[in-house]
Design a protein around this motif. Sequence first.
Motif, mmCIF file in Angstrom:
data_model
loop_
_atom_site.group_PDB
_atom_site.id
_atom_site.type_symbol
_atom_site.label_atom_id
_atom_site.label_comp_id
_atom_site.label_asym_id
_atom_site.label_seq_id
_atom_site.Cartn_x
_atom_site.Cartn_y
_atom_site.Cartn_z
ATOM 1 N N VAL A 244 0.855 -1.190 0.000
ATOM 2 C CA VAL A 244 0.000 0.000 0.000
ATOM 3 C C VAL A 244 0.889 1.237 0.000
ATOM 4 C CG1 VAL A 244 -1.806 1.278 1.200
ATOM 5 C CG2 VAL A 244 -1.793 -1.239 1.269
ATOM 6 N N LYS A 245 0.713 2.084 -1.006
ATOM 7 C CA LYS A 245 1.499 3.318 -1.089
ATOM 8 C C LYS A 245 0.623 4.523 -0.761
ATOM 9 C CE LYS A 245 5.061 1.792 -4.327
ATOM 10 N NZ LYS A 245 5.867 2.181 -5.519
ATOM 11 N N LYS A 246 1.289 5.630 -0.423
ATOM 12 C CA LYS A 246 0.573 6.842 -0.018
ATOM 13 C C LYS A 246 0.967 8.041 -0.882
ATOM 14 C CE LYS A 246 0.139 5.446 4.842
ATOM 15 N NZ LYS A 246 0.380 5.850 6.253
ATOM 16 N N ILE A 247 -0.015 8.932 -1.077
ATOM 17 C CA ILE A 247 0.219 10.179 -1.801
ATOM 18 C C ILE A 247 -0.272 11.322 -0.921
ATOM 19 C CG2 ILE A 247 -0.203 11.493 -3.915
ATOM 20 C CD1 ILE A 247 -1.159 8.893 -5.214
ATOM 21 N N HIS A 248 0.576 12.291 -0.693
ATOM 22 C CA HIS A 248 0.155 13.464 0.066
ATOM 23 C C HIS A 248 -0.516 14.448 -0.886
ATOM 24 C CE1 HIS A 248 1.067 17.545 1.876
ATOM 25 N NE2 HIS A 248 0.231 16.994 2.735
ATOM 26 N N VAL A 249 -1.724 14.896 -0.519
ATOM 27 C CA VAL A 249 -2.473 15.855 -1.338
ATOM 28 C C VAL A 249 -2.672 17.126 -0.515
ATOM 29 C CG1 VAL A 249 -4.539 16.262 -2.706
ATOM 30 C CG2 VAL A 249 -3.664 13.923 -2.439
ATOM 31 N N PRO A 250 -1.884 18.166 -0.783
ATOM 32 C CA PRO A 250 -1.971 19.393 0.029
ATOM 33 C C PRO A 250 -3.319 20.093 -0.092
ATOM 34 C CG PRO A 250 0.077 19.322 -1.227
ATOM 35 C CD PRO A 250 -0.793 18.238 -1.767
ATOM 36 N N VAL A 251 -3.769 20.300 -1.345
ATOM 37 C CA VAL A 251 -5.024 21.022 -1.574
ATOM 38 C C VAL A 251 -5.709 20.454 -2.810
ATOM 39 C CG1 VAL A 251 -4.217 23.186 -0.554
ATOM 40 C CG2 VAL A 251 -3.860 22.749 -2.995
ATOM 41 N N ARG A 252 -6.979 20.773 -2.962
ATOM 42 C CA ARG A 252 -7.716 20.422 -4.170
ATOM 43 C C ARG A 252 -7.249 21.331 -5.304
ATOM 44 N NH1 ARG A 252 -13.894 19.257 -5.658
ATOM 45 N NH2 ARG A 252 -14.009 20.335 -7.661
ATOM 46 N N LEU A 253 -6.948 20.724 -6.447
ATOM 47 C CA LEU A 253 -6.546 21.481 -7.629
ATOM 48 C C LEU A 253 -7.696 21.465 -8.630
ATOM 49 C CD1 LEU A 253 -2.852 20.223 -8.034
ATOM 50 C CD2 LEU A 253 -3.668 22.345 -6.972
ATOM 51 N N ASN A 254 -8.469 22.548 -8.639
ATOM 52 C CA ASN A 254 -9.653 22.611 -9.485
ATOM 53 C C ASN A 254 -9.377 22.412 -10.974
ATOM 54 O OD1 ASN A 254 -11.689 22.917 -7.518
ATOM 55 N ND2 ASN A 254 -11.145 25.064 -7.266
ATOM 56 N N PRO A 255 -8.279 22.929 -11.518
ATOM 57 C CA PRO A 255 -8.025 22.691 -12.947
ATOM 58 C C PRO A 255 -7.964 21.196 -13.298
ATOM 59 C CG PRO A 255 -6.642 24.465 -12.158
ATOM 60 C CD PRO A 255 -7.301 23.876 -10.942
ATOM 61 N N ILE A 256 -7.379 20.396 -12.401
ATOM 62 C CA ILE A 256 -7.302 18.952 -12.648
ATOM 63 C C ILE A 256 -8.678 18.312 -12.516
ATOM 64 C CG2 ILE A 256 -6.410 16.763 -11.767
ATOM 65 C CD1 ILE A 256 -3.841 18.173 -11.031
ATOM 66 N N VAL A 257 -9.374 18.630 -11.444
ATOM 67 C CA VAL A 257 -10.697 18.033 -11.207
ATOM 68 C C VAL A 257 -11.669 18.424 -12.319
ATOM 69 C CG1 VAL A 257 -12.661 17.910 -9.628
ATOM 70 C CG2 VAL A 257 -10.328 17.982 -8.717
ATOM 71 N N ASN A 258 -11.647 19.686 -12.721
ATOM 72 C CA ASN A 258 -12.543 20.151 -13.788
ATOM 73 C C ASN A 258 -12.222 19.474 -15.116
ATOM 74 O OD1 ASN A 258 -13.789 21.850 -11.960
ATOM 75 N ND2 ASN A 258 -12.596 23.658 -12.558
ATOM 76 N N ARG A 259 -10.933 19.314 -15.404
ATOM 77 C CA ARG A 259 -10.530 18.649 -16.657
ATOM 78 C C ARG A 259 -11.042 17.211 -16.691
ATOM 79 N NH1 ARG A 259 -6.170 15.594 -16.886
ATOM 80 N NH2 ARG A 259 -4.987 16.788 -15.337
ATOM 81 N N LEU A 260 -10.894 16.520 -15.584
ATOM 82 C CA LEU A 260 -11.353 15.132 -15.521
ATOM 83 C C LEU A 260 -12.880 15.044 -15.587
ATOM 84 C CD1 LEU A 260 -8.900 13.797 -12.787
ATOM 85 C CD2 LEU A 260 -8.920 13.148 -15.195
#
Length: 213
Positions: free
Chosen positions: A116-132
């Motif tokens: 099991v690996k982990k990714i730290h996510v500091p903040v929501r990045l709207n450009p990425i979420v909107n693109r997806l």
Amino acid sequence: MVYYFTSNVVAPSASIYVGKDKFENEDLIKHGLESDVWFHVDNLSSAHVYLRLRDGETWDNIPKEVLEDCAQLTKANSIEGNKKDNITVIYTPWANLLKNASMATGQVSFHNQKMVKKIHVPVRLNPIVNRLNKTRVERFPDLQAEKEEILKKKRKEERRAKDEKKAAEKKERQEREQLKWQKEHAYDDLFSEENMQQSNNQDRDADFLDDFM
């Protein structure tokens, strides 16, 4: 219902899919593939996000850009996680998911915690979420039938590759045998010619050399 997303940060593009609810997640857990990687917000409720690996890709060499897309999509699909900064998203191969009858609907554990690996996510990045989100498609797949069809195609490709390998090995073996035969019989013609010359000389008269001189 399953939501399908396309990550175009790599070529060919990567496919990401998400279950609508915890009941849908149960089917995704049951009918996942070896080529699927599971994502979830650590220690918080969230959607189960799956990345389908591309040909030649493994779960531990996923491009950084694709990992970021998956992490952002996972965060965005967590009611609590979407509101928080500095969250952690975990991911693991589908085959490492552990599910038994004692667990609640949609709940999973792991066969091997070290996978099991982990990714730290500091903040929501709207450009990425909107693109997806612009690529999102809603489907009602028969997950079991889809899995069986994919596995059938994979077995067919594996048989073809095995037959091609077998044919190549046979050809290589025949070429080696032919080369070996050629080396072993390289002087056959020469020896035969010398024997003929010796035989011809033996048939001549004893005065042959004297006459020649």
